[in-house]
Design a protein around this motif. Structure first.
Motif, mmCIF file in Angstrom:
data_model
loop_
_atom_site.group_PDB
_atom_site.id
_atom_site.type_symbol
_atom_site.label_atom_id
_atom_site.label_comp_id
_atom_site.label_asym_id
_atom_site.label_seq_id
_atom_site.Cartn_x
_atom_site.Cartn_y
_atom_site.Cartn_z
ATOM 1 N N ASP A 41 0.819 -1.207 0.000
ATOM 2 C CA ASP A 41 0.000 0.000 0.000
ATOM 3 C C ASP A 41 0.858 1.265 0.000
ATOM 4 O O ASP A 41 0.434 2.312 -0.512
ATOM 5 C CB ASP A 41 -0.949 -0.009 1.188
ATOM 6 C CG ASP A 41 -2.073 -1.028 1.022
ATOM 7 O OD1 ASP A 41 -2.256 -1.523 -0.101
ATOM 8 O OD2 ASP A 41 -2.767 -1.322 2.018
ATOM 9 N N GLU A 42 2.060 1.174 0.562
ATOM 10 C CA GLU A 42 2.979 2.309 0.465
ATOM 11 C C GLU A 42 3.317 2.601 -1.002
ATOM 12 O O GLU A 42 3.387 3.768 -1.410
ATOM 13 C CB GLU A 42 4.265 2.027 1.241
ATOM 14 C CG GLU A 42 4.137 2.134 2.747
ATOM 15 C CD GLU A 42 5.446 1.888 3.458
ATOM 16 O OE1 GLU A 42 5.539 2.228 4.655
ATOM 17 O OE2 GLU A 42 6.390 1.363 2.833
ATOM 18 N N ALA A 43 3.530 1.544 -1.764
ATOM 19 C CA ALA A 43 3.834 1.723 -3.189
ATOM 20 C C ALA A 43 2.657 2.362 -3.921
ATOM 21 O O ALA A 43 2.836 3.263 -4.750
ATOM 22 C CB ALA A 43 4.183 0.370 -3.817
ATOM 23 N N VAL A 44 1.456 1.898 -3.609
ATOM 24 C CA VAL A 44 0.264 2.442 -4.260
ATOM 25 C C VAL A 44 0.091 3.913 -3.900
ATOM 26 O O VAL A 44 -0.193 4.755 -4.768
ATOM 27 C CB VAL A 44 -0.986 1.629 -3.862
ATOM 28 C CG1 VAL A 44 -2.240 2.248 -4.462
ATOM 29 C CG2 VAL A 44 -0.846 0.177 -4.331
ATOM 30 N N ARG A 45 0.272 4.248 -2.625
ATOM 31 C CA ARG A 45 0.152 5.646 -2.204
ATOM 32 C C ARG A 45 1.189 6.533 -2.899
ATOM 33 O O ARG A 45 0.900 7.658 -3.305
ATOM 34 C CB ARG A 45 0.342 5.756 -0.690
ATOM 35 C CG ARG A 45 -0.876 5.453 0.142
ATOM 36 C CD ARG A 45 -0.678 5.968 1.569
ATOM 37 N NE ARG A 45 -1.774 5.582 2.423
ATOM 38 C CZ ARG A 45 -1.789 4.470 3.165
ATOM 39 N NH1 ARG A 45 -0.750 3.641 3.118
ATOM 40 N NH2 ARG A 45 -2.818 4.188 3.922
ATOM 41 N N ALA A 46 2.401 6.024 -2.997
ATOM 42 C CA ALA A 46 3.476 6.806 -3.607
ATOM 43 C C ALA A 46 3.151 7.148 -5.058
ATOM 44 O O ALA A 46 3.316 8.300 -5.498
ATOM 45 C CB ALA A 46 4.795 6.037 -3.523
ATOM 46 N N VAL A 47 2.687 6.154 -5.797
ATOM 47 C CA VAL A 47 2.347 6.393 -7.196
ATOM 48 C C VAL A 47 1.142 7.323 -7.293
ATOM 49 O O VAL A 47 1.087 8.202 -8.170
ATOM 50 C CB VAL A 47 2.096 5.058 -7.921
ATOM 51 C CG1 VAL A 47 1.431 5.275 -9.273
ATOM 52 C CG2 VAL A 47 3.412 4.312 -8.102
ATOM 53 N N ALA A 48 0.188 7.156 -6.403
ATOM 54 C CA ALA A 48 -0.970 8.058 -6.403
ATOM 55 C C ALA A 48 -0.525 9.497 -6.156
ATOM 56 O O ALA A 48 -0.972 10.430 -6.830
ATOM 57 C CB ALA A 48 -1.976 7.610 -5.351
ATOM 58 N N TRP A 49 0.374 9.694 -5.201
ATOM 59 C CA TRP A 49 0.819 11.045 -4.888
ATOM 60 C C TRP A 49 1.589 11.671 -6.055
ATOM 61 O O TRP A 49 1.554 12.897 -6.253
ATOM 62 C CB TRP A 49 1.678 11.050 -3.630
ATOM 63 C CG TRP A 49 2.224 12.411 -3.307
ATOM 64 C CD1 TRP A 49 3.526 12.805 -3.292
ATOM 65 C CD2 TRP A 49 1.459 13.572 -2.971
ATOM 66 N NE1 TRP A 49 3.630 14.127 -2.974
ATOM 67 C CE2 TRP A 49 2.377 14.635 -2.765
ATOM 68 C CE3 TRP A 49 0.096 13.825 -2.824
ATOM 69 C CZ2 TRP A 49 1.956 15.924 -2.423
ATOM 70 C CZ3 TRP A 49 -0.320 15.106 -2.483
ATOM 71 C CH2 TRP A 49 0.612 16.137 -2.287
ATOM 72 N N SER A 50 2.248 10.834 -6.852
ATOM 73 C CA SER A 50 3.025 11.374 -7.971
ATOM 74 C C SER A 50 2.158 12.186 -8.929
ATOM 75 O O SER A 50 2.643 13.129 -9.559
ATOM 76 C CB SER A 50 3.722 10.238 -8.728
ATOM 77 O OG SER A 50 2.810 9.498 -9.529
ATOM 78 N N LEU A 51 0.882 11.847 -9.035
ATOM 79 C CA LEU A 51 -0.026 12.588 -9.914
ATOM 80 C C LEU A 51 -0.960 13.493 -9.132
ATOM 81 O O LEU A 51 -1.320 14.570 -9.601
ATOM 82 C CB LEU A 51 -0.844 11.621 -10.777
ATOM 83 C CG LEU A 51 -1.776 12.264 -11.818
ATOM 84 C CD1 LEU A 51 -0.988 13.163 -12.772
ATOM 85 C CD2 LEU A 51 -2.532 11.201 -12.602
ATOM 86 N N TYR A 52 -1.354 13.055 -7.936
ATOM 87 C CA TYR A 52 -2.277 13.885 -7.142
ATOM 88 C C TYR A 52 -1.602 15.166 -6.668
ATOM 89 O O TYR A 52 -2.264 16.196 -6.505
ATOM 90 C CB TYR A 52 -2.788 13.090 -5.943
ATOM 91 C CG TYR A 52 -3.917 13.783 -5.217
ATOM 92 C CD1 TYR A 52 -5.225 13.698 -5.686
ATOM 93 C CD2 TYR A 52 -3.675 14.537 -4.071
ATOM 94 C CE1 TYR A 52 -6.260 14.343 -5.037
ATOM 95 C CE2 TYR A 52 -4.708 15.190 -3.410
ATOM 96 C CZ TYR A 52 -5.996 15.090 -3.892
ATOM 97 O OH TYR A 52 -7.029 15.743 -3.247
ATOM 98 N N ASN A 53 -0.309 15.126 -6.435
ATOM 99 C CA ASN A 53 0.469 16.301 -6.075
ATOM 100 C C ASN A 53 0.040 17.469 -6.972
ATOM 101 O O ASN A 53 0.149 17.398 -8.199
ATOM 102 C CB ASN A 53 1.954 15.997 -6.276
ATOM 103 C CG ASN A 53 2.855 17.166 -5.943
ATOM 104 O OD1 ASN A 53 2.497 18.323 -6.122
ATOM 105 N ND2 ASN A 53 4.045 16.856 -5.468
ATOM 106 N N PRO A 54 -0.504 18.556 -6.410
ATOM 107 C CA PRO A 54 -1.057 19.629 -7.236
ATOM 108 C C PRO A 54 -0.106 20.162 -8.305
ATOM 109 O O PRO A 54 -0.541 20.477 -9.419
ATOM 110 C CB PRO A 54 -1.409 20.712 -6.207
ATOM 111 C CG PRO A 54 -1.668 19.955 -4.947
ATOM 112 C CD PRO A 54 -0.692 18.819 -4.956
ATOM 113 N N ALA A 55 1.176 20.235 -7.979
ATOM 114 C CA ALA A 55 2.135 20.739 -8.964
ATOM 115 C C ALA A 55 2.230 19.795 -10.156
ATOM 116 O O ALA A 55 2.261 20.228 -11.321
ATOM 117 C CB ALA A 55 3.507 20.916 -8.315
#
Length: 475
Positions: A41-55
Protein backbone atom coordinates in the motif's frame (compact mmCIF):
# COMPACT_ATOMS: atom_id res chain seq x y z
CA UNK A 1 8.51 -18.95 -14.88
CA UNK A 2 7.79 -20.48 -18.26
CA UNK A 3 6.52 -17.92 -20.76
CA UNK A 4 4.92 -19.35 -23.89
CA UNK A 5 3.94 -16.97 -26.65
CA UNK A 6 1.58 -17.94 -29.45
CA UNK A 7 2.50 -15.05 -31.74
CA UNK A 8 5.80 -13.61 -32.99
CA UNK A 9 4.51 -10.82 -35.21
CA UNK A 10 7.01 -8.25 -33.95
CA UNK A 11 10.36 -8.18 -35.77
CA UNK A 12 13.56 -9.20 -33.92
CA UNK A 13 14.71 -5.58 -33.57
CA UNK A 14 11.53 -4.72 -31.67
CA UNK A 15 12.07 -7.63 -29.29
CA UNK A 16 15.63 -6.41 -28.71
CA UNK A 17 14.21 -3.07 -27.60
CA UNK A 18 11.72 -4.67 -25.22
CA UNK A 19 13.85 -7.42 -23.69
CA UNK A 20 16.10 -5.17 -21.54
CA UNK A 21 13.00 -3.45 -20.12
CA UNK A 22 11.40 -6.81 -19.46
CA UNK A 23 14.48 -8.12 -17.66
CA UNK A 24 14.60 -5.06 -15.42
CA UNK A 25 10.88 -5.31 -14.78
CA UNK A 26 11.16 -8.96 -13.79
CA UNK A 27 14.07 -8.23 -11.46
CA UNK A 28 12.17 -5.39 -9.81
CA UNK A 29 8.98 -7.42 -9.53
CA UNK A 30 10.87 -10.32 -7.93
CA UNK A 31 12.02 -7.94 -5.18
CA UNK A 32 8.50 -6.59 -4.71
CA UNK A 33 6.63 -9.90 -4.94
CA UNK A 34 7.09 -10.74 -1.24
CA UNK A 35 6.02 -7.33 0.06
CA UNK A 36 3.47 -7.37 2.85
CA UNK A 37 0.21 -5.44 2.62
CA UNK A 38 1.59 -2.37 4.37
CA UNK A 39 4.55 -2.12 2.00
CA UNK A 40 2.33 -2.81 -1.00
CA UNK A 41 0.00 0.00 0.00
CA UNK A 42 2.98 2.31 0.46
CA UNK A 43 3.83 1.72 -3.19
CA UNK A 44 0.26 2.44 -4.26
CA UNK A 45 0.15 5.65 -2.20
CA UNK A 46 3.48 6.81 -3.61
CA UNK A 47 2.35 6.39 -7.20
CA UNK A 48 -0.97 8.06 -6.40
CA UNK A 49 0.82 11.05 -4.89
CA UNK A 50 3.02 11.37 -7.97
CA UNK A 51 -0.03 12.59 -9.91
CA UNK A 52 -2.28 13.88 -7.14
CA UNK A 53 0.47 16.30 -6.08
CA UNK A 54 -1.06 19.63 -7.24
CA UNK A 55 2.14 20.74 -8.96
CA UNK A 56 2.35 17.52 -10.97
CA UNK A 57 -1.39 17.41 -11.67
CA UNK A 58 -1.15 20.84 -13.31
CA UNK A 59 2.17 20.24 -15.04
CA UNK A 60 0.98 17.02 -16.63
CA UNK A 61 -2.39 18.49 -17.58
CA UNK A 62 -0.69 21.37 -19.36
CA UNK A 63 1.76 19.02 -21.05
CA UNK A 64 -1.05 16.71 -22.17
CA UNK A 65 -2.97 19.49 -23.88
CA UNK A 66 0.22 20.88 -25.44
CA UNK A 67 1.20 17.40 -26.66
CA UNK A 68 -2.13 16.22 -28.02
CA UNK A 69 -4.37 19.26 -28.44
CA UNK A 70 -7.12 17.18 -26.82
CA UNK A 71 -9.21 18.31 -23.88
CA UNK A 72 -8.51 21.31 -21.67
CA UNK A 73 -6.15 21.99 -18.80
CA UNK A 74 -8.61 22.74 -15.95
CA UNK A 75 -10.58 19.54 -16.52
CA UNK A 76 -7.45 17.45 -16.94
CA UNK A 77 -6.23 18.71 -13.57
CA UNK A 78 -9.53 17.61 -12.06
CA UNK A 79 -9.33 14.25 -13.82
CA UNK A 80 -5.73 13.69 -12.75
CA UNK A 81 -6.60 14.28 -9.13
CA UNK A 82 -10.15 12.95 -8.90
CA UNK A 83 -9.48 9.62 -10.59
CA UNK A 84 -6.30 9.14 -8.59
CA UNK A 85 -7.94 10.01 -5.28
CA UNK A 86 -10.95 7.77 -5.91
CA UNK A 87 -8.85 4.84 -7.09
CA UNK A 88 -6.61 5.17 -4.05
CA UNK A 89 -9.69 5.11 -1.82
CA UNK A 90 -10.85 1.89 -3.48
CA UNK A 91 -7.45 0.21 -3.35
CA UNK A 92 -6.70 1.00 0.28
CA UNK A 93 -9.95 -0.67 1.32
CA UNK A 94 -9.05 -4.10 -0.04
CA UNK A 95 -6.54 -6.84 0.76
CA UNK A 96 -4.31 -8.28 -1.95
CA UNK A 97 -1.56 -9.98 0.03
CA UNK A 98 -1.82 -13.39 1.65
CA UNK A 99 -5.25 -14.69 2.62
CA UNK A 100 -7.94 -12.56 1.04
CA UNK A 101 -11.07 -14.69 1.52
CA UNK A 102 -12.26 -17.68 3.57
CA UNK A 103 -15.37 -19.83 3.22
CA UNK A 104 -15.39 -22.41 6.00
CA UNK A 105 -18.65 -23.97 4.81
CA UNK A 106 -17.07 -24.87 1.50
CA UNK A 107 -13.62 -25.51 2.93
CA UNK A 108 -11.97 -22.84 0.77
CA UNK A 109 -9.33 -20.26 1.55
CA UNK A 110 -8.10 -17.85 -1.15
CA UNK A 111 -4.62 -16.37 -1.38
CA UNK A 112 -3.61 -13.52 -3.70
CA UNK A 113 -0.47 -13.80 -5.82
CA UNK A 114 1.16 -11.42 -8.32
CA UNK A 115 0.74 -11.85 -12.05
CA UNK A 116 4.20 -10.60 -13.02
CA UNK A 117 4.84 -7.92 -15.64
CA UNK A 118 1.82 -6.00 -16.92
CA UNK A 119 1.94 -4.31 -20.30
CA UNK A 120 -0.21 -1.18 -20.30
CA UNK A 121 -1.22 0.42 -23.59
CA UNK A 122 -2.50 3.94 -23.01
CA UNK A 123 -4.41 6.48 -25.15
CA UNK A 124 -3.72 10.04 -26.21
CA UNK A 125 -6.91 11.23 -24.48
CA UNK A 126 -5.54 10.56 -20.98
CA UNK A 127 -1.75 10.35 -21.28
CA UNK A 128 -1.16 10.97 -17.55
CA UNK A 129 -4.26 9.78 -15.71
CA UNK A 130 -4.50 6.39 -17.42
CA UNK A 131 -0.90 5.25 -16.83
CA UNK A 132 -1.10 6.21 -13.15
CA UNK A 133 -4.54 4.67 -12.67
CA UNK A 134 -3.46 1.32 -14.07
CA UNK A 135 -0.07 1.35 -12.38
CA UNK A 136 -1.75 1.83 -9.02
CA UNK A 137 -3.91 -1.25 -9.65
CA UNK A 138 -0.96 -3.27 -10.92
CA UNK A 139 1.21 -2.40 -7.91
CA UNK A 140 -1.66 -3.32 -5.61
CA UNK A 141 -1.17 -6.82 -7.00
CA UNK A 142 2.66 -6.57 -6.50
CA UNK A 143 3.32 -6.50 -10.22
CA UNK A 144 5.67 -4.48 -12.41
CA UNK A 145 4.51 -2.29 -15.30
CA UNK A 146 5.78 -1.37 -18.75
CA UNK A 147 3.80 1.35 -20.49
CA UNK A 148 3.30 1.56 -24.25
CA UNK A 149 1.92 5.09 -24.70
CA UNK A 150 0.20 6.69 -27.62
CA UNK A 151 2.89 8.36 -29.76
CA UNK A 152 0.81 11.54 -29.70
CA UNK A 153 0.99 11.70 -25.90
CA UNK A 154 4.49 10.29 -25.47
CA UNK A 155 6.08 13.33 -23.82
CA UNK A 156 3.33 13.50 -21.22
CA UNK A 157 3.41 9.79 -20.44
CA UNK A 158 7.21 9.75 -20.26
CA UNK A 159 7.12 12.58 -17.74
CA UNK A 160 4.36 10.78 -15.84
CA UNK A 161 6.50 7.64 -15.63
CA UNK A 162 9.42 9.78 -14.43
CA UNK A 163 7.42 11.17 -11.50
CA UNK A 164 6.09 7.71 -10.61
CA UNK A 165 9.63 6.31 -10.60
CA UNK A 166 10.84 9.20 -8.45
CA UNK A 167 8.18 8.51 -5.82
CA UNK A 168 9.02 4.81 -5.78
CA UNK A 169 12.70 5.65 -5.35
CA UNK A 170 11.81 7.99 -2.49
CA UNK A 171 10.24 5.14 -0.51
CA UNK A 172 13.03 2.69 -1.29
CA UNK A 173 11.36 0.54 -3.93
CA UNK A 174 12.86 -0.33 -7.34
CA UNK A 175 12.19 2.35 -9.95
CA UNK A 176 11.93 -0.37 -12.57
CA UNK A 177 8.58 -1.39 -11.22
CA UNK A 178 7.39 1.24 -13.71
CA UNK A 179 8.98 1.70 -17.14
CA UNK A 180 8.04 3.08 -20.55
CA UNK A 181 8.88 1.94 -24.06
CA UNK A 182 11.57 4.19 -25.54
CA UNK A 183 10.72 6.73 -28.20
CA UNK A 184 9.75 6.49 -30.93
CA UNK A 185 7.00 4.08 -29.92
CA UNK A 186 5.89 1.96 -32.86
CA UNK A 187 3.39 -0.77 -33.58
CA UNK A 188 6.34 -3.16 -33.68
CA UNK A 189 7.68 -2.36 -30.21
CA UNK A 190 4.16 -2.31 -28.78
CA UNK A 191 3.55 -5.71 -30.38
CA UNK A 192 6.79 -7.04 -28.89
CA UNK A 193 5.65 -5.89 -25.45
CA UNK A 194 2.28 -7.52 -26.01
CA UNK A 195 3.98 -10.83 -26.76
CA UNK A 196 6.41 -10.63 -23.82
CA UNK A 197 4.27 -9.42 -20.92
CA UNK A 198 2.27 -11.63 -18.54
CA UNK A 199 -0.90 -9.53 -18.80
CA UNK A 200 -2.03 -6.74 -21.12
CA UNK A 201 -4.43 -3.93 -20.30
CA UNK A 202 -5.28 -1.91 -23.39
CA UNK A 203 -7.16 1.36 -23.58
CA UNK A 204 -7.48 3.32 -26.80
CA UNK A 205 -7.69 2.22 -30.40
CA UNK A 206 -9.63 -0.89 -31.26
CA UNK A 207 -6.70 -1.92 -33.45
CA UNK A 208 -4.52 -2.15 -30.35
CA UNK A 209 -7.24 -4.05 -28.52
CA UNK A 210 -7.55 -6.64 -31.30
CA UNK A 211 -3.79 -7.04 -31.59
CA UNK A 212 -3.56 -7.56 -27.84
CA UNK A 213 -6.19 -10.30 -28.00
CA UNK A 214 -4.21 -12.12 -30.69
CA UNK A 215 -0.81 -11.69 -29.05
CA UNK A 216 -0.86 -14.93 -27.07
CA UNK A 217 -0.87 -12.97 -23.79
CA UNK A 218 -3.95 -12.70 -21.54
CA UNK A 219 -5.47 -9.34 -22.38
CA UNK A 220 -8.08 -6.97 -21.02
CA UNK A 221 -9.39 -4.52 -23.60
CA UNK A 222 -12.26 -2.10 -23.82
CA UNK A 223 -14.86 -1.27 -26.41
CA UNK A 224 -16.02 1.96 -27.96
CA UNK A 225 -18.46 4.23 -26.18
CA UNK A 226 -21.45 5.94 -27.75
CA UNK A 227 -23.57 6.71 -24.74
CA UNK A 228 -27.28 7.43 -25.26
CA UNK A 229 -29.35 8.89 -22.45
CA UNK A 230 -33.11 9.11 -22.12
CA UNK A 231 -35.05 12.01 -20.60
CA UNK A 232 -38.54 10.77 -19.80
CA UNK A 233 -41.68 12.68 -18.90
CA UNK A 234 -41.11 12.24 -15.16
CA UNK A 235 -37.59 13.66 -15.09
CA UNK A 236 -36.41 16.78 -13.30
CA UNK A 237 -35.61 18.56 -16.55
CA UNK A 238 -33.44 21.31 -15.12
CA UNK A 239 -31.33 18.86 -13.13
CA UNK A 240 -31.04 16.53 -16.12
CA UNK A 241 -29.88 19.39 -18.35
CA UNK A 242 -27.26 20.57 -15.85
CA UNK A 243 -25.89 17.07 -15.44
CA UNK A 244 -25.79 16.36 -19.17
CA UNK A 245 -24.00 19.65 -19.79
CA UNK A 246 -21.43 19.10 -17.03
CA UNK A 247 -20.72 15.59 -18.28
CA UNK A 248 -20.69 16.42 -21.98
CA UNK A 249 -18.28 19.33 -21.75
CA UNK A 250 -15.87 17.76 -19.26
CA UNK A 251 -12.40 17.69 -20.82
CA UNK A 252 -14.04 18.57 -24.14
CA UNK A 253 -15.84 15.21 -24.36
CA UNK A 254 -12.68 13.07 -24.45
CA UNK A 255 -14.28 10.44 -22.22
CA UNK A 256 -15.85 7.32 -23.71
CA UNK A 257 -18.56 7.85 -21.08
CA UNK A 258 -19.54 11.25 -22.43
CA UNK A 259 -23.14 11.51 -23.63
CA UNK A 260 -23.40 11.23 -27.42
CA UNK A 261 -27.18 11.23 -27.85
CA UNK A 262 -30.10 12.39 -25.76
CA UNK A 263 -33.47 10.80 -26.47
CA UNK A 264 -36.38 12.89 -25.23
CA UNK A 265 -40.04 11.89 -25.07
CA UNK A 266 -42.37 14.20 -26.95
CA UNK A 267 -44.45 15.46 -24.03
CA UNK A 268 -41.42 17.19 -22.45
CA UNK A 269 -39.29 17.73 -25.55
CA UNK A 270 -39.66 21.49 -25.88
CA UNK A 271 -39.22 22.06 -22.16
CA UNK A 272 -36.17 19.78 -22.04
CA UNK A 273 -34.56 21.56 -25.00
CA UNK A 274 -35.18 24.88 -23.28
CA UNK A 275 -33.41 23.63 -20.16
CA UNK A 276 -30.51 22.25 -22.23
CA UNK A 277 -30.18 25.64 -23.90
CA UNK A 278 -30.31 27.34 -20.52
CA UNK A 279 -27.51 25.02 -19.37
CA UNK A 280 -25.34 26.18 -22.27
CA UNK A 281 -26.48 24.32 -25.37
CA UNK A 282 -26.53 25.85 -28.85
CA UNK A 283 -29.47 24.49 -30.87
CA UNK A 284 -28.34 23.91 -34.44
CA UNK A 285 -30.71 24.55 -37.35
CA UNK A 286 -30.86 22.49 -40.54
CA UNK A 287 -28.12 24.49 -42.28
CA UNK A 288 -25.92 24.20 -39.19
CA UNK A 289 -26.48 20.46 -39.16
CA UNK A 290 -25.24 20.11 -42.73
CA UNK A 291 -22.07 22.05 -41.90
CA UNK A 292 -21.51 20.01 -38.74
CA UNK A 293 -21.73 16.70 -40.57
CA UNK A 294 -19.55 17.90 -43.45
CA UNK A 295 -16.81 19.28 -41.21
CA UNK A 296 -16.81 16.89 -38.26
CA UNK A 297 -16.22 13.95 -40.58
CA UNK A 298 -13.60 13.96 -43.32
CA UNK A 299 -13.09 10.99 -45.63
CA UNK A 300 -15.43 8.95 -43.46
CA UNK A 301 -13.44 9.58 -40.26
CA UNK A 302 -13.76 12.04 -37.41
CA UNK A 303 -11.80 15.20 -38.13
CA UNK A 304 -8.84 15.09 -35.75
CA UNK A 305 -8.58 18.88 -35.90
CA UNK A 306 -12.04 19.23 -34.31
CA UNK A 307 -12.41 16.36 -31.86
CA UNK A 308 -11.99 17.18 -28.16
CA UNK A 309 -11.37 20.86 -28.92
CA UNK A 310 -12.51 23.96 -27.08
CA UNK A 311 -15.80 25.41 -28.25
CA UNK A 312 -14.12 28.41 -29.87
CA UNK A 313 -12.00 26.10 -32.05
CA UNK A 314 -14.93 23.80 -32.76
CA UNK A 315 -17.31 26.63 -33.66
CA UNK A 316 -14.75 28.13 -36.04
CA UNK A 317 -14.06 24.78 -37.65
CA UNK A 318 -17.75 24.05 -38.10
CA UNK A 319 -18.52 27.53 -39.42
CA UNK A 320 -20.87 28.31 -36.51
CA UNK A 321 -19.81 31.68 -35.09
CA UNK A 322 -23.06 31.86 -33.15
CA UNK A 323 -22.03 28.83 -31.10
CA UNK A 324 -18.80 30.32 -29.73
CA UNK A 325 -20.39 31.55 -26.50
CA UNK A 326 -22.17 28.24 -25.89
CA UNK A 327 -20.83 25.22 -24.05
CA UNK A 328 -22.00 22.45 -26.40
CA UNK A 329 -24.01 21.97 -29.59
CA UNK A 330 -27.40 20.26 -29.86
CA UNK A 331 -28.22 18.75 -33.26
CA UNK A 332 -31.56 17.11 -33.89
CA UNK A 333 -31.35 13.75 -35.66
CA UNK A 334 -33.90 11.15 -36.69
CA UNK A 335 -32.13 8.14 -38.12
CA UNK A 336 -29.51 5.73 -36.81
CA UNK A 337 -26.71 3.99 -38.66
CA UNK A 338 -23.87 4.69 -41.12
CA UNK A 339 -25.99 7.09 -43.16
CA UNK A 340 -26.63 9.16 -40.02
CA UNK A 341 -23.18 10.04 -38.74
CA UNK A 342 -24.50 11.97 -35.77
CA UNK A 343 -25.89 8.73 -34.36
CA UNK A 344 -22.34 7.52 -33.64
CA UNK A 345 -19.57 8.55 -31.27
CA UNK A 346 -18.46 12.13 -31.89
CA UNK A 347 -15.65 12.76 -29.36
CA UNK A 348 -16.56 16.43 -29.44
CA UNK A 349 -18.89 18.99 -27.91
CA UNK A 350 -21.68 17.87 -30.25
CA UNK A 351 -24.73 16.09 -28.84
CA UNK A 352 -27.33 14.40 -31.05
CA UNK A 353 -30.96 14.93 -30.00
CA UNK A 354 -33.85 12.55 -30.79
CA UNK A 355 -37.54 13.32 -30.33
CA UNK A 356 -39.67 10.23 -29.75
CA UNK A 357 -43.41 9.80 -29.05
CA UNK A 358 -43.15 8.00 -25.71
CA UNK A 359 -40.95 5.87 -23.47
CA UNK A 360 -41.30 2.61 -25.46
CA UNK A 361 -40.17 4.54 -28.55
CA UNK A 362 -37.25 5.94 -26.54
CA UNK A 363 -36.22 2.40 -25.65
CA UNK A 364 -36.35 1.39 -29.31
CA UNK A 365 -34.23 4.37 -30.33
CA UNK A 366 -31.62 3.70 -27.66
CA UNK A 367 -31.41 0.05 -28.66
CA UNK A 368 -30.89 1.06 -32.29
CA UNK A 369 -28.12 3.49 -31.30
CA UNK A 370 -26.37 0.86 -29.21
CA UNK A 371 -26.69 -1.76 -31.92
CA UNK A 372 -25.04 0.67 -34.32
CA UNK A 373 -22.24 1.76 -31.97
CA UNK A 374 -21.54 1.30 -28.29
CA UNK A 375 -23.28 -1.97 -27.51
CA UNK A 376 -22.08 -3.24 -24.15
CA UNK A 377 -20.80 0.07 -22.84
CA UNK A 378 -23.54 1.97 -21.01
CA UNK A 379 -26.69 4.06 -21.16
CA UNK A 380 -28.29 6.69 -19.00
CA UNK A 381 -31.80 7.52 -17.85
CA UNK A 382 -33.17 10.68 -16.27
CA UNK A 383 -36.40 9.75 -14.51
CA UNK A 384 -38.25 9.51 -11.23
CA UNK A 385 -39.68 6.12 -12.22
CA UNK A 386 -37.02 3.67 -11.04
CA UNK A 387 -38.93 0.68 -12.37
CA UNK A 388 -38.02 1.85 -15.84
CA UNK A 389 -34.36 1.74 -14.87
CA UNK A 390 -34.72 -1.81 -13.53
CA UNK A 391 -36.40 -2.85 -16.77
CA UNK A 392 -33.62 -1.33 -18.88
CA UNK A 393 -30.94 -2.98 -16.76
CA UNK A 394 -32.65 -6.35 -17.08
CA UNK A 395 -33.18 -6.23 -20.84
CA UNK A 396 -30.52 -4.08 -22.49
CA UNK A 397 -27.10 -5.26 -23.73
CA UNK A 398 -24.96 -2.90 -21.67
CA UNK A 399 -22.70 -3.31 -18.66
CA UNK A 400 -23.87 -0.15 -16.90
CA UNK A 401 -27.22 1.66 -16.64
CA UNK A 402 -26.90 5.00 -14.83
CA UNK A 403 -29.92 6.75 -13.34
CA UNK A 404 -29.95 10.54 -12.88
CA UNK A 405 -26.18 10.89 -13.24
CA UNK A 406 -23.84 13.18 -15.05
CA UNK A 407 -22.76 10.13 -16.99
CA UNK A 408 -19.02 10.80 -17.25
CA UNK A 409 -18.71 11.28 -13.50
CA UNK A 410 -20.68 8.19 -12.51
CA UNK A 411 -19.66 5.64 -15.11
CA UNK A 412 -15.97 5.49 -14.28
CA UNK A 413 -16.57 5.55 -10.55
CA UNK A 414 -17.76 8.40 -8.39
CA UNK A 415 -18.11 9.37 -4.77
CA UNK A 416 -21.88 9.06 -5.23
CA UNK A 417 -21.59 5.96 -7.43
CA UNK A 418 -20.83 2.44 -6.27
CA UNK A 419 -18.84 1.61 -9.39
CA UNK A 420 -15.08 1.29 -8.97
CA UNK A 421 -12.98 4.27 -9.98
CA UNK A 422 -11.28 3.47 -13.25
CA UNK A 423 -10.37 4.77 -16.67
CA UNK A 424 -11.12 1.42 -18.29
CA UNK A 425 -14.75 0.34 -18.71
CA UNK A 426 -15.18 -3.26 -19.81
CA UNK A 427 -18.01 -3.86 -22.29
CA UNK A 428 -18.36 -7.64 -22.00
CA UNK A 429 -18.78 -10.06 -24.87
CA UNK A 430 -20.98 -7.48 -26.61
CA UNK A 431 -17.75 -5.78 -27.70
CA UNK A 432 -15.56 -8.88 -27.42
CA UNK A 433 -14.11 -7.72 -24.09
CA UNK A 434 -12.95 -10.17 -21.47
CA UNK A 435 -14.54 -8.23 -18.58
CA UNK A 436 -18.03 -6.84 -18.05
CA UNK A 437 -17.24 -4.46 -15.22
CA UNK A 438 -14.98 -1.54 -14.43
CA UNK A 439 -11.32 -2.50 -14.42
CA UNK A 440 -10.15 -2.88 -10.82
CA UNK A 441 -7.56 -4.54 -8.58
CA UNK A 442 -9.10 -8.01 -8.97
CA UNK A 443 -7.89 -8.12 -12.56
CA UNK A 444 -4.27 -7.76 -11.42
CA UNK A 445 -3.94 -10.77 -9.10
CA UNK A 446 -3.76 -14.52 -9.40
CA UNK A 447 -5.64 -16.50 -6.77
CA UNK A 448 -4.55 -19.73 -5.13
CA UNK A 449 -7.36 -21.83 -3.63
CA UNK A 450 -6.61 -23.85 -0.52
CA UNK A 451 -9.10 -26.74 -0.40
CA UNK A 452 -9.74 -28.85 2.72
CA UNK A 453 -12.24 -31.71 3.19
CA UNK A 454 -15.81 -30.84 4.15
CA UNK A 455 -18.85 -32.93 5.02
CA UNK A 456 -20.10 -34.64 1.88
CA UNK A 457 -22.46 -32.45 -0.12
CA UNK A 458 -24.09 -34.95 -2.48
CA UNK A 459 -27.83 -34.62 -3.14
CA UNK A 460 -30.02 -37.54 -4.13
CA UNK A 461 -30.98 -38.29 -7.73
CA UNK A 462 -34.55 -37.37 -6.85
CA UNK A 463 -33.53 -33.90 -5.71
CA UNK A 464 -31.76 -33.15 -8.98
CA UNK A 465 -33.77 -35.06 -11.57
CA UNK A 466 -37.17 -35.17 -9.84
CA UNK A 467 -38.73 -32.17 -11.62
CA UNK A 468 -37.62 -33.55 -14.99
CA UNK A 469 -38.94 -37.07 -14.23
CA UNK A 470 -42.24 -35.67 -12.96
CA UNK A 471 -42.82 -33.69 -16.14
CA UNK A 472 -41.19 -35.84 -18.81
CA UNK A 473 -40.79 -39.29 -17.28
CA UNK A 474 -37.69 -41.48 -17.05
CA UNK A 475 -37.91 -43.01 -20.52
Amino acid sequence: MNHIRARTDAPPAAHEVVQPLLQRARAAQALFADADQIRTDEAVRAVAWSLYNPAHARELAELAVADTGLGNVPDKIIKNQRKTFGTLRDLLRVKTVGEIARDDRRGLVKFAKPIGVVGIVTPSTNPAATPVNKTMMALKGRNAVIVAPSPQGYNTTARTVDVMRAELRKIGLPEDLVQILPAPVSKETTQALMEAADLLVVTGSQDNVRRAYSSGTPAIGVGAGNVPVIIDETADLAAAARKICASKIFDNATSCSSENAVVIVDSVFDAAIAELQKAGGYLANDDDKTRIVNELWKDGKLNRHLIARDMTVLADGLGLPGAKDSKFILVQEEGVGPAYKLSGEKLSLVLAVYRVPDFPAAEQKVRAILDYQGRGHSLGLHTTDLQRAYDLAERFPVVRVLVNFAHTFGNGGGFDSGLEFTLTMGCGSWQKNSISENLNYRHFINITHLVVPIAEDKPSEEELFGPHWDRYGKD
